[in-house]
Write an enzyme that holds these catalytic residues in place. Structure first.
Site, PDB file in Angstrom:
ATOM      1  N   HIS A 161      78.080  48.741  55.955  1.00  0.00           N
ATOM      2  CA  HIS A 161      79.262  47.981  55.536  1.00  0.00           C
ATOM      3  C   HIS A 161      79.994  47.072  56.634  1.00  0.00           C
ATOM      4  O   HIS A 161      79.664  47.502  57.772  1.00  0.00           O
ATOM      5  CB  HIS A 161      80.590  48.615  54.971  1.00  0.00           C
ATOM      6  N   HIS A 218      83.273  44.907  57.664  1.00  0.00           N
ATOM      7  CA  HIS A 218      84.548  44.797  57.508  1.00  0.00           C
ATOM      8  C   HIS A 218      85.116  43.217  57.599  1.00  0.00           C
ATOM      9  O   HIS A 218      84.747  42.833  58.345  1.00  0.00           O
ATOM     10  CB  HIS A 218      85.505  45.590  58.353  1.00  0.00           C
TER      11      HIS A 218
HETATM   12  P1  5GP Z   1      83.649  52.667  59.209  1.00  0.00           P
HETATM   13  O1  5GP Z   1      84.525  53.394  60.332  1.00  0.00           O
HETATM   14  O2  5GP Z   1      82.678  53.679  58.745  1.00  0.00           O
HETATM   15  O3  5GP Z   1      83.198  51.473  59.771  1.00  0.00           O
HETATM   16  O4  5GP Z   1      84.735  52.317  58.159  1.00  0.00           O
HETATM   17  C1  5GP Z   1      84.717  52.949  56.772  1.00  0.00           C
HETATM   18  C2  5GP Z   1      85.970  52.390  56.221  1.00  0.00           C
HETATM   19  O5  5GP Z   1      85.793  53.248  54.838  1.00  0.00           O
HETATM   20  C3  5GP Z   1      87.199  52.807  56.575  1.00  0.00           C
HETATM   21  O6  5GP Z   1      87.670  51.578  56.892  1.00  0.00           O
HETATM   22  C4  5GP Z   1      87.986  53.583  55.509  1.00  0.00           C
HETATM   23  O7  5GP Z   1      89.286  52.966  55.339  1.00  0.00           O
HETATM   24  C5  5GP Z   1      87.070  53.074  54.150  1.00  0.00           C
HETATM   25  N1  5GP Z   1      87.099  54.173  53.306  1.00  0.00           N
HETATM   26  C6  5GP Z   1      87.025  55.545  53.396  1.00  0.00           C
HETATM   27  N2  5GP Z   1      87.066  56.185  52.161  1.00  0.00           N
HETATM   28  C7  5GP Z   1      87.213  54.847  51.318  1.00  0.00           C
HETATM   29  C8  5GP Z   1      87.146  55.082  49.730  1.00  0.00           C
HETATM   30  O8  5GP Z   1      87.025  56.314  49.183  1.00  0.00           O
HETATM   31  N3  5GP Z   1      87.388  53.736  49.173  1.00  0.00           N
HETATM   32  C9  5GP Z   1      87.346  52.965  49.944  1.00  0.00           C
HETATM   33  N4  5GP Z   1      87.433  51.489  49.224  1.00  0.00           N
HETATM   34  N5  5GP Z   1      87.323  52.718  51.054  1.00  0.00           N
HETATM   35  C10 5GP Z   1      87.290  53.988  52.064  1.00  0.00           C
END
Ligand code: 5GP
Length: 140
Positions: free
Chosen positions: A102, A104
Site C-alpha cells: 500500500h 499512503h
Molecule cells: P503500514 O504501517 O503497514 O504502512 O500501514 C498500515 C495502515 O493501515 C495504517 O496507516 C493503519 O492506520 C491502516 N489500517 C489498519 N487497519 C485498517 C483497517 O481496518 N481499515 C483501514 N482502512 N485502514 C487500516
C-alpha cells in the site's frame, strides 16, 4: 517473505470487511485510512496479491502509482491541501504493519504535523463525508 491472504487489506478486497472506497478499477483500489495521520489520508493498493515493494509486479506498481497521483491531485481541492506526503513501508523493519502493498497518500498543510501512526481512529461519519468529498474531486 510470503503473501498471507488473511491480511486486512485482502479482506477489504474480498468484501469481507467494509472500507470507505474512493477509487476502484480492474487493478487498483483506494480507500481512506481509518487511523488517518491527517484528514483525507488515503491508501492505494493493487488488487493482485503483493506483500510490498519487494515482490510486487512492476506493472501493478505502476498502476498503483498512477492512481496515487490522481488521488494526490484530488486531495488538493478536496481537503484544501498545500502539499502531499507519500509514504510506503516494507517489512517490519521498514515500518510495515499490514502485509499487502500500500501507498499512503496524505494531504498536508504547512505547519501541521502528522499524527502518530495508529494514534487516532476517525469517526465513521467523518470518514464517510471525507470519502464523498474526495470522490467528487476525483470526478471533477
Ligand atoms: P503500514 O504501517 O503497514 O504502512 O500501514 C498500515 C495502515 O493501515 C495504517 O496507516 C493503519 O492506520 C491502516 N489500517 C489498519 N487497519 C485498517 C483497517 O481496518 N481499515 C483501514 N482502512 N485502514 C487500516
Amino acid at each position: 517473505m510470503t503473501y498471507d491472504p488473511g491480511n486486512i487489506f485482502a479482506k477489504i478486497l474480498r468484501g469481507e470487511i467494509p472500507a470507505f472506497k474512493v477509487h476502484e478499477d480492474d487493478s487498483v483500489l483506494a480507500f481512506l485510512d481509518i487511523f488517518p495521520r491527517a484528514p483525507g489520508h488515503t491508501l492505494v493498493i493493487p488488487k493482485a496479491p503483493a506483500r510490498n515493494l519487494l515482490d510486487v509486479e512492476p506493472a501493478d506498481l505502476s498502476k498503483v502509482m498512477a492512481v496515487a497521483q490522481r488521488i494526490a491531485r484530488a486531495q488538493l481541492t478536496a481537503f484544501d491541501a498545500e502539499g502531499i506526503t507519500l509514504t510506503q513501508h516494507n517489512e517490519p523493519a521498514g515500518g510495515q504493519e499490514v502485509f499487502h502493498l500500500h501507498v499512503h497518500v496524505i494531504p498536508r498543510v504547512a505547519g501541521v504535523e502528522l499524527k502518530a501512526p495508529l494514534s487516532y481512529k476517525e469517526e465513521m461519519d467523518v470518514l464517510a463525508a471525507q470519502a464523498e468529498r474526495l470522490k467528487a474531486a476525483l470526478a471533477a
